[in-house]
Design an enzyme around this catalytic site. Structure first.
Site, PDB file in Angstrom:
ATOM      1  N   SER A  86      -7.823  15.008  -8.067  1.00  0.00           N
ATOM      2  CA  SER A  86      -8.888  14.504  -8.939  1.00  0.00           C
ATOM      3  C   SER A  86     -10.277  14.861  -8.425  1.00  0.00           C
ATOM      4  CB  SER A  86      -8.765  12.990  -9.091  1.00  0.00           C
ATOM      5  OG  SER A  86      -8.847  12.339  -7.831  1.00  0.00           O
ATOM      6  N   ASP A 101     -10.008   8.794  -1.478  1.00  0.00           N
ATOM      7  CA  ASP A 101      -9.237   9.837  -0.809  1.00  0.00           C
ATOM      8  C   ASP A 101      -9.622  11.195  -1.384  1.00  0.00           C
ATOM      9  OD1 ASP A 101      -7.755  10.467  -3.150  1.00  0.00           O
ATOM     10  OD2 ASP A 101      -6.275   8.946  -2.678  1.00  0.00           O
ATOM     11  N   ASP A 145      -7.769  15.244  -1.503  1.00  0.00           N
ATOM     12  CA  ASP A 145      -6.608  16.085  -1.194  1.00  0.00           C
ATOM     13  C   ASP A 145      -7.092  17.500  -0.911  1.00  0.00           C
ATOM     14  OD1 ASP A 145      -4.843  13.958  -1.718  1.00  0.00           O
ATOM     15  OD2 ASP A 145      -4.835  14.417  -3.853  1.00  0.00           O
ATOM     16  N   ASN A 204       5.402  11.860   3.747  1.00  0.00           N
ATOM     17  CA  ASN A 204       6.450  12.716   3.196  1.00  0.00           C
ATOM     18  C   ASN A 204       5.926  14.054   2.699  1.00  0.00           C
ATOM     19  OD1 ASN A 204       9.226  12.869   2.828  1.00  0.00           O
ATOM     20  ND2 ASN A 204       9.126  12.226   0.691  1.00  0.00           N
ATOM     21  N   ASP A 261      -6.055  13.674   2.684  1.00  0.00           N
ATOM     22  CA  ASP A 261      -4.639  14.023   2.642  1.00  0.00           C
ATOM     23  C   ASP A 261      -4.487  15.538   2.699  1.00  0.00           C
ATOM     24  OD1 ASP A 261      -3.628  11.477   2.604  1.00  0.00           O
ATOM     25  OD2 ASP A 261      -3.441  11.374   0.427  1.00  0.00           O
TER      26      ASP A 261
END
Length: 335
Positions: free
Chosen positions: A56, A71, A73, A111, A125
């Protein structure tokens, strides 16, 4: 009818990522990239590394979460020969070792990514990809899509940058669509804050559903309501002859993203919430009082939806004019 377009655009300004936080996230991302480049330069002879922002933040649909924890990415792309491809865990270990001293908090090896945690209520992240071949254009890849290092599924095909390009095309010359996506995310954020056990679809799913069912209107309140209705008609198989599904428009196009939200209670809670949101929107649009209409929307979008600045002067004026006309008619009949 109550026109709350200006209230919605004010809400958009309230929830969207502001420039200060955006610059802070960008600076942290740059520092993390430097750490990883340095690690690969010093430790990896058979591999090079590059980066592509995703999610986003890159699509400009980020909202300020009620938890205040932002956050970002940032895809880490490892380039090398096929025979030199590491195991998924080894790839995770490389990135973990590269960033382990970036902050005072220990990174999380999740994960699908390694997470770098900052004290200022945000984190970076780092999903990890492996690429066998590279074209001259750093944003496209030859032959096959990149492989994501997924700790439970192994190396799987994934191309989030192509998803960004797809959304950019959907939103081209349609800035309202990005606002609609933010409103949907704010609704989801509010519902899950009210009930921690409630599981709503991801931001990616809302982005796809909004894009594929977008209804343009000069008013954001009508656009949101009609988009919600179109989404309901597409996925609510309790009311319509349809499928509860949402497929990714890019790799992997065969994956039904709503599948993981299809458990009986999870699905029912989401579709019931969607139906309630639509009913309140219908009522809000039909109301004369802007204050009353705003309360209908605020019930679903939360206290950040700005109702306190609304006055009903227009409604009172309309009511006064009607009263004057009615009085004239009565006087004329009396005469």
């Amino acid at each position: 009818m109550a026109d709350l377009h200006s209230t919605f655009t004010e809400f958009n300004d309230c929830i969207r990522l502001n420039s200060t936080k955006k610059n802070q996230l960008k600076t942290s991302r740059s520092s993390v990239r430097t750490d990883i480049r340095t690690y690969f330069s010093n430790n990896r002879d058979k591999h090079t590394v590059s980066f592509k922002g995703q999610g986003s933040y890159m699509m400009n649909t980020t909202i300020e979460p009620l938890s205040k924890e932002f956050d970002i990415d940032d895809g880490v792309y490892i380039f090398g020969k096929e025979e030199d491809k590491p195991s998924v865990q080894t790839a995770h270990n490389w990135i973990y070792d590269a960033v382990k001293n970036r902050t005072s908090s220990e990174p999380l090896d999740k994960n699908t990514c390694v997470r770098v945690i900052y004290k200022n209520d945000y984190h970076v992240d780092l999903p990890i990809y492996y690429v066998f071949d590279r074209s001259e254009d750093q944003y496209t890849f030859l032959d096959e899509p990149p492989l994501l290092a997924h700790k439970s599924k192994g190396w799987i095909e994934s191309d989030p940058y192509k998803f960004k390009l797809w959304f950019d095309e959907q939103a081209k010359d349609r800035p309202q669509l990005k606002r609609i996506v933010r409103y949907l995310k704010a609704w989801s954020n509010k519902k899950q804050q009210d009930n921690n056990s409630l599981k709503f679809p991801s931001g990616m799913i809302f982005t796809i559903l909004a894009s594929e069912n977008y209804h343009s209107d000069e008013r954001d309140d009508i656009s949101l309501l009609e988009t919600l209705k179109a989404i309901q008609k597409k996925i609510d198989n309790n009311k319509f002859f349809t499928n509860y599904s949402c497929y990714r428009p890019t790799t992997d196009t065969s994956e039904n993203l709503l599948e993981k939200y299809s458990a009986s209670t999870t699905k029912s809670n989401f579709l019931d919430a969607l139906d309630s949101f639509i009913k309140s929107g219908d009522q809000a649009i039909e109301l004369e009082s802007k204050k009353d209409a705003c309360a209908k929307w605020q019930k679903h979008l939360g206290d950040r939806f700005p109702c306190s600045n609304i006055t009903d002067d227009e409604s009172k004026s309309s009511a006064k004019q009607f009263s004057q006309v009615e009085s004239i008619l009565i006087d004329n009949r009396s005469a």
